[in-house]
Design an enzyme around this catalytic site. Structure first.
Site, PDB file in Angstrom:
ATOM      1  N   HIS A 207       0.853  -1.185   0.000  1.00 51.81           N
ATOM      2  CA  HIS A 207       0.000   0.000   0.000  1.00 51.81           C
ATOM      3  C   HIS A 207       0.883   1.227   0.000  1.00 51.81           C
ATOM      4  O   HIS A 207       1.808   1.360   0.796  1.00 51.81           O
ATOM      5  CB  HIS A 207      -0.930   0.017   1.219  1.00 51.81           C
ATOM      6  CG  HIS A 207      -2.014   1.039   1.113  1.00 51.81           C
ATOM      7  ND1 HIS A 207      -1.815   2.362   1.441  1.00 51.81           N
ATOM      8  CD2 HIS A 207      -3.289   0.950   0.687  1.00 51.81           C
ATOM      9  CE1 HIS A 207      -2.932   3.034   1.234  1.00 51.81           C
ATOM     10  NE2 HIS A 207      -3.851   2.200   0.783  1.00 51.81           N
ATOM     11  N   GLU A 241     -11.448  -6.907   4.031  1.00 49.00           N
ATOM     12  CA  GLU A 241     -11.460  -5.480   4.357  1.00 49.00           C
ATOM     13  C   GLU A 241     -10.373  -4.780   3.542  1.00 49.00           C
ATOM     14  O   GLU A 241      -9.187  -5.082   3.688  1.00 49.00           O
ATOM     15  CB  GLU A 241     -11.225  -5.254   5.847  1.00 49.00           C
ATOM     16  CG  GLU A 241     -11.225  -3.783   6.244  1.00 49.00           C
ATOM     17  CD  GLU A 241     -10.879  -3.557   7.704  1.00 49.00           C
ATOM     18  OE1 GLU A 241     -10.768  -2.387   8.098  1.00 49.00           O
ATOM     19  OE2 GLU A 241     -10.701  -4.552   8.430  1.00 49.00           O
ATOM     20  N   LEU A 242     -10.748  -3.855   2.697  1.00 46.01           N
ATOM     21  CA  LEU A 242      -9.802  -3.208   1.799  1.00 46.01           C
ATOM     22  C   LEU A 242      -8.677  -2.539   2.576  1.00 46.01           C
ATOM     23  O   LEU A 242      -8.916  -1.676   3.429  1.00 46.01           O
ATOM     24  CB  LEU A 242     -10.533  -2.173   0.936  1.00 46.01           C
ATOM     25  CG  LEU A 242      -9.683  -1.461  -0.118  1.00 46.01           C
ATOM     26  CD1 LEU A 242      -9.135  -2.456  -1.136  1.00 46.01           C
ATOM     27  CD2 LEU A 242     -10.508  -0.372  -0.814  1.00 46.01           C
ATOM     28  N   ASP A 243      -7.431  -2.958   2.283  1.00 49.62           N
ATOM     29  CA  ASP A 243      -6.232  -2.407   2.924  1.00 49.62           C
ATOM     30  C   ASP A 243      -6.295  -2.513   4.443  1.00 49.62           C
ATOM     31  O   ASP A 243      -5.702  -1.703   5.161  1.00 49.62           O
ATOM     32  CB  ASP A 243      -6.020  -0.943   2.505  1.00 49.62           C
ATOM     33  CG  ASP A 243      -5.784  -0.794   1.014  1.00 49.62           C
ATOM     34  OD1 ASP A 243      -5.161  -1.697   0.429  1.00 49.62           O
ATOM     35  OD2 ASP A 243      -6.247   0.206   0.431  1.00 49.62           O
ATOM     36  N   GLY A 244      -6.992  -3.537   4.945  1.00 49.99           N
ATOM     37  CA  GLY A 244      -7.135  -3.689   6.386  1.00 49.99           C
ATOM     38  C   GLY A 244      -6.575  -4.983   6.924  1.00 49.99           C
ATOM     39  O   GLY A 244      -6.831  -5.340   8.073  1.00 49.99           O
TER      40      GLY A 244
END
Length: 299
Positions: A207, A241-244
Site C-alpha cells: 500500500h 477489508e480493503l487495505d485492512g
C-alpha cells in the site's frame, strides 16, 4: 534492448538440504519450549536457531520459530510430522514444518507501475530472494517483453467490471495448485472474497502510504495537501477489508514543504519497493505468524 538471461539464484541445497523450519502458535503455558526441544533432540535434530514471543504469559498466545538440521530430512520429514502431532495436540498448537530446500513458489500480479516488480526480479536474479518466481500475471501487456527476458512466463489477462469473474477464473487457472504466495506488486484491482479465501494469508499487497492514513485514491496528493512531514508504505496480507489486513512491514522517510507531489511519489516508490521486498523475503523464509489481524515477524 537489454536482454536478461534467466538465472536461478545460487543454490544453498548442499548446505541446507537437511535444514527445516518449524512455526508454532498456541496458548501460552509452561513446558512448550522444553517439549519441542526435547522432541527434536529425541529425533536426532540439532537446533540452529530459535525465536519465541509471548503476548501475555498468563492466558495469552505463544509463538515460536525454530530452524533445525536433521540427517536425511527428505526421507524422515513425513515421520517427524506424524510423531509431532502428539506434542501439538497436547499444547493445542497450530504448526508447520517446512524444508528449507523446498523454495516457495511466487506468482506476481502487476498493472502498469513496474518499480515493485523490478525490485523483486532484481533480488531474485541476485539470489537475495530465496524463492522461485513461477509467473507474472498482469491486466496490461506493458511488461511482457521485460519479464519474459528473465525466462519467466507472463500472462496478460485483461480485467473490466463486466469480465472480473472470468478474469479471476483464468488467473486461478494459470496459477495452478502449487503456488505458495501471490504478490500484488502495485496490482490495481480489488481481489474478490472468493479469491482471497482460496489464498488466505498468502496474498501480500503493498500500500502506497503508511496505513491507516490516506486510504483510497491519490494518497500522495492527500499527503501533500495535508503538509505531512513523513511518508511511507505498508506491506500487508490481503483480507476482505480493503487495505485492512495483517500488517507485515512498514517504513517511512522524512519529507519537507519543498517536496511537491511528484517528488513525494518518487520517494514513495523507493519505500514501496523496499518494504514489499522485505515482506516477501520474510514470508519466503517462514518468518511470519498471523494471529487474528496482527502478525508476529521473527526477522
Amino acid at each position: 534492448m537489454e536482454i536478461h538471461v534467466k538465472h536461478q539464484p545460487n543454490s544453498t541445497l548442499s548446505a541446507h538440504e537437511n535444514r527445516a523450519r518449524m512455526l508454532v502458535s498456541c496458548p501460552d503455558g509452561p513446558g512448550i519450549v522444553a517439549a519441542v526441544s526435547r522432541f527434536l533432540y529425541e529425533h536426532g535434530a540439532n537446533i540452529v536457531q530459535s525465536d519465541q514471543y509471548t503476548m501475555d504469559p498468563s492466558g495469552g498466545m505463544f509463538f515460536m520459530r525454530i530452524e533445525f538440521d536433521m540427517p536425511n530430512l527428505s526421507a524422515t520429514q513425513p515421520q517427524l510430522e506424524q510423531d509431532f502431532a502428539a506434542v501439538a495436540e497436547q499444547f493445542r498448537m497450530e504448526w508447520t514444518i517446512s524444508a528449507v530446500s523446498r523454495k516457495k513458489k511466487l506468482a506476481i500480479f502487476v498493472s502498469k507501475e513496474d518499480h515493485c516488480l523490478v525490485e523483486l526480479l532484481w533480488q531474485w536474479q541476485a539470489g537475495d530472494l530465496d524463492a522461485d518466481i513461477s509467473l507474472v500475471v498482469s491486466n496490461h501487456p506493458d511488461m511482457k517483453e521485460y519479464v519474459e527476458s528473465f525466462g519467466i512466463p507472463y500472462h496478460h489477462i485483461p480485467v473490466t467490471a463486466d469480465t472480473k469473474p472470468e478474469a479471476e477464473r483464468r488467473q486461478l487457472e494459470v496459477i495452478g495448485e502449487d503456488i505458495d504466495v501471490i504478490i500484488l506488486a502495485r496490482y490495481m484491482q480489488i481481489i474478490s472474497p472468493k479469491f482471497i479465501e482460496h489464498y488466505r494469508n498468502r496474498i501480500i499487497n503493498i500500500h502506497h502510504s503508511f496505513l491507516p492514513a490516506f486510504v483510497g485514491g491519490k494518497p500522495y496528493a492527500q499527503a501533500y495537501n495535508r503538509g505531512v512531514k513523513i511518508i511511507g508504505a505498508t506491506a500487508h496480507y490481503v483480507t476482505e477489508e480493503l487495505d485492512g489486513g495483517p500488517i507485515i512491514e512498514q517504513d517511512v522517510q522524512r519529507v519537507s514543504h519543498a517536496d511537491d507531489v511528484n517528488e513525494l511519489k518518487r520517494i514513495g516508490r523507493t519505500i514501496e519497493r523496499v518494504v514489499l521486498a522485505r515482506a516477501v523475503k520474510w514470508h519466503a523464509e517462514d518468518r511470519i505468524l498471523v494471529h487474528e489481524n496482527k502478525t508476529v515477524v521473527f526477522n
